[in-house]
Design a protein around this motif. Sequence first.
Motif, PDB file in Angstrom:
ATOM      1  N   ARG A   1       0.919  10.944   6.091  1.00 54.50           N
ATOM      2  CA  ARG A   1       2.323  10.957   6.535  1.00 54.50           C
ATOM      3  C   ARG A   1       2.464  11.114   8.035  1.00 54.50           C
ATOM      4  N   PHE A   2       1.677  12.016   8.620  1.00 54.61           N
ATOM      5  CA  PHE A   2       1.852  12.320  10.039  1.00 54.61           C
ATOM      6  C   PHE A   2       0.798  11.674  10.941  1.00 54.61           C
ATOM      7  N   GLY A   3      -0.212  11.045  10.343  1.00 55.61           N
ATOM      8  CA  GLY A   3      -1.235  10.355  11.133  1.00 55.61           C
ATOM      9  C   GLY A   3      -1.169   8.851  10.978  1.00 55.61           C
ATOM     10  N   ASN A   4      -1.428   8.374   9.767  1.00 51.44           N
ATOM     11  CA  ASN A   4      -1.496   6.930   9.529  1.00 51.44           C
ATOM     12  C   ASN A   4      -0.135   6.238   9.552  1.00 51.44           C
ATOM     13  N   VAL A   5       0.863   6.830   8.911  1.00 49.60           N
ATOM     14  CA  VAL A   5       2.168   6.168   8.784  1.00 49.60           C
ATOM     15  C   VAL A   5       2.811   5.862  10.140  1.00 49.60           C
ATOM     16  N   PRO A   6       2.828   6.795  11.090  1.00 52.56           N
ATOM     17  CA  PRO A   6       3.407   6.444  12.393  1.00 52.56           C
ATOM     18  C   PRO A   6       2.657   5.294  13.095  1.00 52.56           C
ATOM     19  N   ILE A   7       1.341   5.283  12.944  1.00 55.14           N
ATOM     20  CA  ILE A   7       0.574   4.189  13.553  1.00 55.14           C
ATOM     21  C   ILE A   7       0.842   2.887  12.804  1.00 55.14           C
ATOM     22  N   ASN A   8       1.001   2.963  11.489  1.00 54.62           N
ATOM     23  CA  ASN A   8       1.363   1.756  10.727  1.00 54.62           C
ATOM     24  C   ASN A   8       2.676   1.169  11.231  1.00 54.62           C
ATOM     25  N   ALA A   9       3.631   2.037  11.568  1.00 61.70           N
ATOM     26  CA  ALA A   9       4.911   1.556  12.102  1.00 61.70           C
ATOM     27  C   ALA A   9       4.706   0.843  13.438  1.00 61.70           C
ATOM     28  N   GLN A  10       3.818   1.374  14.254  1.00 62.95           N
ATOM     29  CA  GLN A  10       3.506   0.716  15.531  1.00 62.95           C
ATOM     30  C   GLN A  10       2.861  -0.646  15.284  1.00 62.95           C
ATOM     31  N   ILE A  11       1.918  -0.696  14.353  1.00 64.86           N
ATOM     32  CA  ILE A  11       1.209  -1.944  14.046  1.00 64.86           C
ATOM     33  C   ILE A  11       2.193  -3.003  13.559  1.00 64.86           C
ATOM     34  N   LYS A  12       3.164  -2.575  12.764  1.00 68.64           N
ATOM     35  CA  LYS A  12       4.183  -3.508  12.266  1.00 68.64           C
ATOM     36  C   LYS A  12       4.924  -4.163  13.435  1.00 68.64           C
ATOM     37  N   VAL A  13       5.244  -3.384  14.446  1.00 63.59           N
ATOM     38  CA  VAL A  13       5.918  -3.921  15.637  1.00 63.59           C
ATOM     39  C   VAL A  13       4.970  -4.831  16.407  1.00 63.59           C
TER      40      VAL A  13
ATOM     41  N   ASN B   1       0.811  -1.210   0.000  1.00 63.70           N
ATOM     42  CA  ASN B   1       0.000   0.000   0.000  1.00 63.70           C
ATOM     43  C   ASN B   1       0.851   1.269   0.000  1.00 63.70           C
ATOM     44  N   SER B   2       1.932   1.259   0.751  1.00 63.34           N
ATOM     45  CA  SER B   2       2.734   2.482   0.888  1.00 63.34           C
ATOM     46  C   SER B   2       3.221   3.029  -0.448  1.00 63.34           C
ATOM     47  N   PRO B   3       3.932   2.256  -1.257  1.00 64.60           N
ATOM     48  CA  PRO B   3       4.398   2.842  -2.526  1.00 64.60           C
ATOM     49  C   PRO B   3       3.257   3.153  -3.495  1.00 64.60           C
ATOM     50  N   VAL B   4       2.224   2.339  -3.496  1.00 62.46           N
ATOM     51  CA  VAL B   4       1.100   2.577  -4.415  1.00 62.46           C
ATOM     52  C   VAL B   4       0.364   3.863  -4.046  1.00 62.46           C
ATOM     53  N   MET B   5       0.056   4.020  -2.768  1.00 69.65           N
ATOM     54  CA  MET B   5      -0.703   5.195  -2.357  1.00 69.65           C
ATOM     55  C   MET B   5       0.137   6.470  -2.435  1.00 69.65           C
TER      56      MET B   5
ATOM     57  N   MET C   1      -0.988   9.619  -4.634  1.00 68.09           N
ATOM     58  CA  MET C   1      -1.071  10.973  -4.076  1.00 68.09           C
ATOM     59  C   MET C   1      -0.177  11.939  -4.843  1.00 68.09           C
ATOM     60  N   ALA C   2       1.000  11.492  -5.239  1.00 66.74           N
ATOM     61  CA  ALA C   2       1.919  12.354  -5.987  1.00 66.74           C
ATOM     62  C   ALA C   2       1.325  12.741  -7.338  1.00 66.74           C
ATOM     63  N   VAL C   3       0.787  11.775  -8.070  1.00 66.94           N
ATOM     64  CA  VAL C   3       0.209  12.076  -9.384  1.00 66.94           C
ATOM     65  C   VAL C   3      -1.041  12.939  -9.232  1.00 66.94           C
ATOM     66  N   ALA C   4      -1.880  12.629  -8.237  1.00 67.87           N
ATOM     67  CA  ALA C   4      -3.086  13.439  -8.003  1.00 67.87           C
ATOM     68  C   ALA C   4      -2.711  14.868  -7.635  1.00 67.87           C
ATOM     69  N   GLY C   5      -1.727  15.035  -6.774  1.00 65.31           N
ATOM     70  CA  GLY C   5      -1.296  16.376  -6.384  1.00 65.31           C
ATOM     71  C   GLY C   5      -0.669  17.135  -7.540  1.00 65.31           C
ATOM     72  N   ALA C   6       0.198  16.464  -8.295  1.00 65.90           N
ATOM     73  CA  ALA C   6       0.847  17.112  -9.443  1.00 65.90           C
ATOM     74  C   ALA C   6      -0.169  17.473 -10.517  1.00 65.90           C
ATOM     75  N   GLY C   7      -1.110  16.566 -10.784  1.00 65.80           N
ATOM     76  CA  GLY C   7      -2.136  16.842 -11.791  1.00 65.80           C
ATOM     77  C   GLY C   7      -3.024  18.011 -11.388  1.00 65.80           C
ATOM     78  N   SER C   8      -3.424  18.041 -10.122  1.00 65.75           N
ATOM     79  CA  SER C   8      -4.268  19.138  -9.629  1.00 65.75           C
ATOM     80  C   SER C   8      -3.522  20.463  -9.663  1.00 65.75           C
ATOM     81  N   LEU C   9      -2.260  20.435  -9.259  1.00 65.37           N
ATOM     82  CA  LEU C   9      -1.445  21.656  -9.279  1.00 65.37           C
ATOM     83  C   LEU C   9      -1.231  22.146 -10.715  1.00 65.37           C
ATOM     84  N   ALA C  10      -0.930  21.235 -11.614  1.00 62.39           N
ATOM     85  CA  ALA C  10      -0.749  21.614 -13.018  1.00 62.39           C
ATOM     86  C   ALA C  10      -2.029  22.238 -13.570  1.00 62.39           C
ATOM     87  N   LEU C  11      -3.175  21.678 -13.211  1.00 60.37           N
ATOM     88  CA  LEU C  11      -4.446  22.237 -13.674  1.00 60.37           C
ATOM     89  C   LEU C  11      -4.660  23.628 -13.078  1.00 60.37           C
ATOM     90  N   THR C  12      -4.276  23.810 -11.831  1.00 66.55           N
ATOM     91  CA  THR C  12      -4.375  25.128 -11.197  1.00 66.55           C
ATOM     92  C   THR C  12      -3.567  26.158 -11.989  1.00 66.55           C
TER      93      THR C  12
END
Length: 166
Positions: free
Chosen positions: A96-108, A51-55, A59-70
């Motif tokens: 990045r600051f909500g889910n990812v840190p909790i994902n790291a905890q879940i991994k442990v 999930n991490s690399p896919v999402m 997000m990168a393509v969605a953000g870049a596409g939206s910014l380019a359209l802006t």
Amino acid sequence: MRVRATKGIAVAATGLLAGAFGYGAVNLGPTFWEVPLDMRLTFHAELMKMNSPVMLSAMAVAGAGSLALTLQTRGRERALAAAATLLVGTSFLVTRFGNVPINAQIKVWATTSAPADYAEILHRWDLFNRTRTSTALIAFILLVITAVAPLQERRESGSESGSASS
């Protein structure tokens, strides 16, 4: 022509992002609460490997596409695209600051054991997930409006000018 291609990329990428987050929120999230904790933790930890690399890419393509359209549009379309860019950015920051840190905890936890307050932490993960899902969905809707509204405006103005010259 360039703006149409940018709209297509922005709408498609943001739709994929909202759809992926939505699937997780509607299907995976509730299912996680119905299975034994050890199963949830193991599955969640494994899911995040893919999930991490896919999402992040979505997000990168969605953000870049939206910014380019802006940057390529004016007026109402620019305002909608800018709002979508901010919402995709919010999805990224929440992830990045909500889910990812909790994902790291879940991994442990998956290889050791969950702490006594695990349910509270998992509920916080769900809140972050619903937040990023909502921001991605609203961004998608705004971009769909930018893609559809100009066609309607052209048709309406075309029919008005046609009737005025009759």
